[in-house]
Design a protein around this motif. Structure first.
Motif, PDB file in Angstrom:
ATOM      1  N   THR A  10       0.822  -1.219   0.000  1.00 35.38           N
ATOM      2  CA  THR A  10       0.000   0.000   0.000  1.00 35.38           C
ATOM      3  C   THR A  10       0.856   1.269   0.000  1.00 35.38           C
ATOM      4  O   THR A  10       0.323   2.355  -0.214  1.00 35.38           O
ATOM      5  N   PHE A  11       2.143   1.145   0.246  1.00 36.54           N
ATOM      6  CA  PHE A  11       3.031   2.303   0.365  1.00 36.54           C
ATOM      7  C   PHE A  11       3.744   2.664  -0.937  1.00 36.54           C
ATOM      8  O   PHE A  11       4.800   3.290  -0.919  1.00 36.54           O
ATOM      9  N   ALA A  12       3.172   2.301  -2.076  1.00 36.84           N
ATOM     10  CA  ALA A  12       3.802   2.587  -3.370  1.00 36.84           C
ATOM     11  C   ALA A  12       4.052   4.083  -3.558  1.00 36.84           C
ATOM     12  O   ALA A  12       5.075   4.472  -4.140  1.00 36.84           O
ATOM     13  N   ASP A  13       3.155   4.930  -3.079  1.00 40.71           N
ATOM     14  CA  ASP A  13       3.299   6.382  -3.257  1.00 40.71           C
ATOM     15  C   ASP A  13       3.658   7.104  -1.959  1.00 40.71           C
ATOM     16  O   ASP A  13       3.375   8.298  -1.800  1.00 40.71           O
ATOM     17  N   TRP A  14       4.262   6.408  -1.038  1.00 39.78           N
ATOM     18  CA  TRP A  14       4.625   6.994   0.255  1.00 39.78           C
ATOM     19  C   TRP A  14       5.692   8.074   0.058  1.00 39.78           C
ATOM     20  O   TRP A  14       6.689   7.848  -0.631  1.00 39.78           O
ATOM     21  N   PRO A  15       5.509   9.256   0.656  1.00 42.45           N
ATOM     22  CA  PRO A  15       6.439  10.357   0.411  1.00 42.45           C
ATOM     23  C   PRO A  15       7.805  10.230   1.098  1.00 42.45           C
ATOM     24  O   PRO A  15       8.744  10.913   0.706  1.00 42.45           O
ATOM     25  N   PHE A  16       7.931   9.374   2.112  1.00 44.07           N
ATOM     26  CA  PHE A  16       9.200   9.238   2.821  1.00 44.07           C
ATOM     27  C   PHE A  16       9.888   7.947   2.391  1.00 44.07           C
ATOM     28  O   PHE A  16       9.329   6.866   2.558  1.00 44.07           O
ATOM     29  N   ARG A  17      11.097   8.044   1.875  1.00 43.51           N
ATOM     30  CA  ARG A  17      11.804   6.858   1.383  1.00 43.51           C
ATOM     31  C   ARG A  17      13.163   6.662   2.045  1.00 43.51           C
ATOM     32  O   ARG A  17      13.478   5.595   2.512  1.00 43.51           O
ATOM     33  N   GLU A  18      13.980   7.683   2.020  1.00 47.96           N
ATOM     34  CA  GLU A  18      15.352   7.541   2.502  1.00 47.96           C
ATOM     35  C   GLU A  18      15.664   8.570   3.572  1.00 47.96           C
ATOM     36  O   GLU A  18      14.984   9.578   3.699  1.00 47.96           O
ATOM     37  N   ASP A  19      16.711   8.304   4.323  1.00 43.45           N
ATOM     38  CA  ASP A  19      17.168   9.217   5.371  1.00 43.45           C
ATOM     39  C   ASP A  19      16.065   9.595   6.345  1.00 43.45           C
ATOM     40  O   ASP A  19      15.918  10.770   6.716  1.00 43.45           O
ATOM     41  N   CYS A  20      15.267   8.606   6.709  1.00 41.05           N
ATOM     42  CA  CYS A  20      14.202   8.873   7.668  1.00 41.05           C
ATOM     43  C   CYS A  20      13.855   7.580   8.415  1.00 41.05           C
ATOM     44  O   CYS A  20      14.278   6.490   8.027  1.00 41.05           O
ATOM     45  N   GLN A  21      13.091   7.756   9.473  1.00 41.59           N
ATOM     46  CA  GLN A  21      12.671   6.623  10.288  1.00 41.59           C
ATOM     47  C   GLN A  21      11.340   6.024   9.827  1.00 41.59           C
ATOM     48  O   GLN A  21      11.003   4.912  10.196  1.00 41.59           O
ATOM     49  N   CYS A  22      10.581   6.785   9.068  1.00 39.32           N
ATOM     50  CA  CYS A  22       9.243   6.320   8.691  1.00 39.32           C
ATOM     51  C   CYS A  22       9.220   5.817   7.243  1.00 39.32           C
ATOM     52  O   CYS A  22       8.446   6.291   6.411  1.00 39.32           O
ATOM     53  N   THR A  23      10.063   4.845   6.968  1.00 36.01           N
ATOM     54  CA  THR A  23      10.110   4.224   5.645  1.00 36.01           C
ATOM     55  C   THR A  23       8.887   3.321   5.462  1.00 36.01           C
ATOM     56  O   THR A  23       8.252   2.921   6.446  1.00 36.01           O
ATOM     57  N   PRO A  24       8.557   2.978   4.233  1.00 35.97           N
ATOM     58  CA  PRO A  24       7.435   2.059   4.017  1.00 35.97           C
ATOM     59  C   PRO A  24       7.579   0.750   4.798  1.00 35.97           C
ATOM     60  O   PRO A  24       6.594   0.237   5.343  1.00 35.97           O
ATOM     61  N   GLU A  25       8.797   0.230   4.865  1.00 33.57           N
ATOM     62  CA  GLU A  25       9.022  -1.032   5.570  1.00 33.57           C
ATOM     63  C   GLU A  25       8.690  -0.922   7.057  1.00 33.57           C
ATOM     64  O   GLU A  25       8.022  -1.792   7.624  1.00 33.57           O
ATOM     65  N   LEU A  26       9.149   0.167   7.683  1.00 31.29           N
ATOM     66  CA  LEU A  26       8.872   0.345   9.115  1.00 31.29           C
ATOM     67  C   LEU A  26       7.407   0.678   9.372  1.00 31.29           C
ATOM     68  O   LEU A  26       6.850   0.279  10.398  1.00 31.29           O
ATOM     69  N   MET A  27       6.793   1.388   8.436  1.00 30.35           N
ATOM     70  CA  MET A  27       5.362   1.689   8.586  1.00 30.35           C
ATOM     71  C   MET A  27       4.553   0.388   8.543  1.00 30.35           C
ATOM     72  O   MET A  27       3.677   0.167   9.375  1.00 30.35           O
ATOM     73  N   ALA A  28       4.854  -0.467   7.572  1.00 30.70           N
ATOM     74  CA  ALA A  28       4.126  -1.735   7.443  1.00 30.70           C
ATOM     75  C   ALA A  28       4.382  -2.641   8.639  1.00 30.70           C
ATOM     76  O   ALA A  28       3.464  -3.313   9.112  1.00 30.70           O
ATOM     77  N   LYS A  29       5.606  -2.658   9.150  1.00 36.91           N
ATOM     78  CA  LYS A  29       5.908  -3.479  10.328  1.00 36.91           C
ATOM     79  C   LYS A  29       5.130  -3.017  11.553  1.00 36.91           C
ATOM     80  O   LYS A  29       4.810  -3.809  12.427  1.00 36.91           O
ATOM     81  N   ALA A  30       4.800  -1.722  11.603  1.00 36.08           N
ATOM     82  CA  ALA A  30       4.042  -1.169  12.731  1.00 36.08           C
ATOM     83  C   ALA A  30       2.538  -1.364  12.562  1.00 36.08           C
ATOM     84  O   ALA A  30       1.756  -0.878  13.376  1.00 36.08           O
ATOM     85  N   GLY A  31       2.118  -2.067  11.484  1.00 35.84           N
ATOM     86  CA  GLY A  31       0.705  -2.373  11.296  1.00 35.84           C
ATOM     87  C   GLY A  31      -0.056  -1.388  10.426  1.00 35.84           C
ATOM     88  O   GLY A  31      -1.265  -1.516  10.260  1.00 35.84           O
ATOM     89  N   PHE A  32       0.649  -0.410   9.868  1.00 36.81           N
ATOM     90  CA  PHE A  32      -0.020   0.622   9.092  1.00 36.81           C
ATOM     91  C   PHE A  32      -0.199   0.249   7.627  1.00 36.81           C
ATOM     92  O   PHE A  32       0.620  -0.467   7.053  1.00 36.81           O
ATOM     93  N   VAL A  33      -1.260   0.793   7.050  1.00 41.30           N
ATOM     94  CA  VAL A  33      -1.464   0.791   5.608  1.00 41.30           C
ATOM     95  C   VAL A  33      -1.554   2.250   5.191  1.00 41.30           C
ATOM     96  O   VAL A  33      -2.015   3.106   5.953  1.00 41.30           O
ATOM     97  N   HIS A  34      -1.108   2.529   3.992  1.00 42.03           N
ATOM     98  CA  HIS A  34      -1.112   3.897   3.471  1.00 42.03           C
ATOM     99  C   HIS A  34      -2.479   4.181   2.865  1.00 42.03           C
ATOM    100  O   HIS A  34      -2.952   3.451   2.001  1.00 42.03           O
ATOM    101  N   CYS A  35      -3.126   5.239   3.335  1.00 41.58           N
ATOM    102  CA  CYS A  35      -4.447   5.621   2.822  1.00 41.58           C
ATOM    103  C   CYS A  35      -4.478   7.123   2.623  1.00 41.58           C
ATOM    104  O   CYS A  35      -5.153   7.844   3.364  1.00 41.58           O
ATOM    105  N   PRO A  36      -3.728   7.620   1.623  1.00 39.71           N
ATOM    106  CA  PRO A  36      -3.611   9.066   1.428  1.00 39.71           C
ATOM    107  C   PRO A  36      -4.905   9.697   0.954  1.00 39.71           C
ATOM    108  O   PRO A  36      -5.763   9.034   0.367  1.00 39.71           O
ATOM    109  N   SER A  37      -5.015  10.970   1.232  1.00 45.81           N
ATOM    110  CA  SER A  37      -6.115  11.757   0.678  1.00 45.81           C
ATOM    111  C   SER A  37      -5.495  12.766  -0.279  1.00 45.81           C
ATOM    112  O   SER A  37      -4.269  12.901  -0.362  1.00 45.81           O
ATOM    113  N   GLU A  38      -6.330  13.492  -0.972  1.00 45.28           N
ATOM    114  CA  GLU A  38      -5.833  14.479  -1.926  1.00 45.28           C
ATOM    115  C   GLU A  38      -4.991  15.550  -1.235  1.00 45.28           C
ATOM    116  O   GLU A  38      -3.974  15.988  -1.753  1.00 45.28           O
ATOM    117  N   ASN A  39      -5.408  15.947  -0.036  1.00 43.85           N
ATOM    118  CA  ASN A  39      -4.710  17.004   0.704  1.00 43.85           C
ATOM    119  C   ASN A  39      -3.637  16.485   1.658  1.00 43.85           C
ATOM    120  O   ASN A  39      -2.808  17.261   2.109  1.00 43.85           O
TER     121      ASN A  39
END
Length: 131
Positions: A10-39
């Protein structure tokens, strides 16, 4: 969504990728799914407790943020999915469905209250015009 791989997809369009703690991998491990809105491109939701979080900063640690905002989430206490017994899975799923129903009921009640408030305002305007 019990599967890490499914959540990660679900994190294909996630804005944070590198040099951060909230990578798609860590988000998914924490149980999250990406559900962006337009804003809000960084909205995530725990598939289990349905807690939504947004406004992520590069230094935010997904597991810590999840446990701070939703300390009673059953996912945070869950052992790895492949180690769950059938009974444990059904108990977890029962709680997850209860969370979902509770959230939907609260949303419906809020919508109903908004409708009552709008109707009340409209009636007041009508009564003010005629009386």
């Amino acid at each position: 969504m019990y599967s890490y791989e499914r959540r990660l997809q679900t994190f294909a369009d996630w804005p944070f990728r590198e040099d951060c703690q909230c990578t798609p991998e860590l988000m998914a491990k924490a149980g999250f799914v990406h559900c962006p809105s337009e804003n809000e491109p960084d909205v995530v939701c725990c598939f289990y407790c349905l807690k939504e979080l947004e406004g992520w900063e590069p230094e935010d640690i997904p597991w810590s943020e999840h446990s701070k905002r939703s300390p009673d989430c059953g996912f945070l206490q869950m052992k790895p999915f492949h180690k769950l017994t059938a009974i444990e899975f059904f108990r977890l799923e029962h709680e997850r469905i209860r969370n979902y129903i509770r959230k939907m009921v609260h949303m419906k009640i809020a919508h109903f209250r908004d409708e009552v408030e709008n109707t009340s305002k409209n009636l007041k305007v009508l009564f003010d015009i005629f009386f």
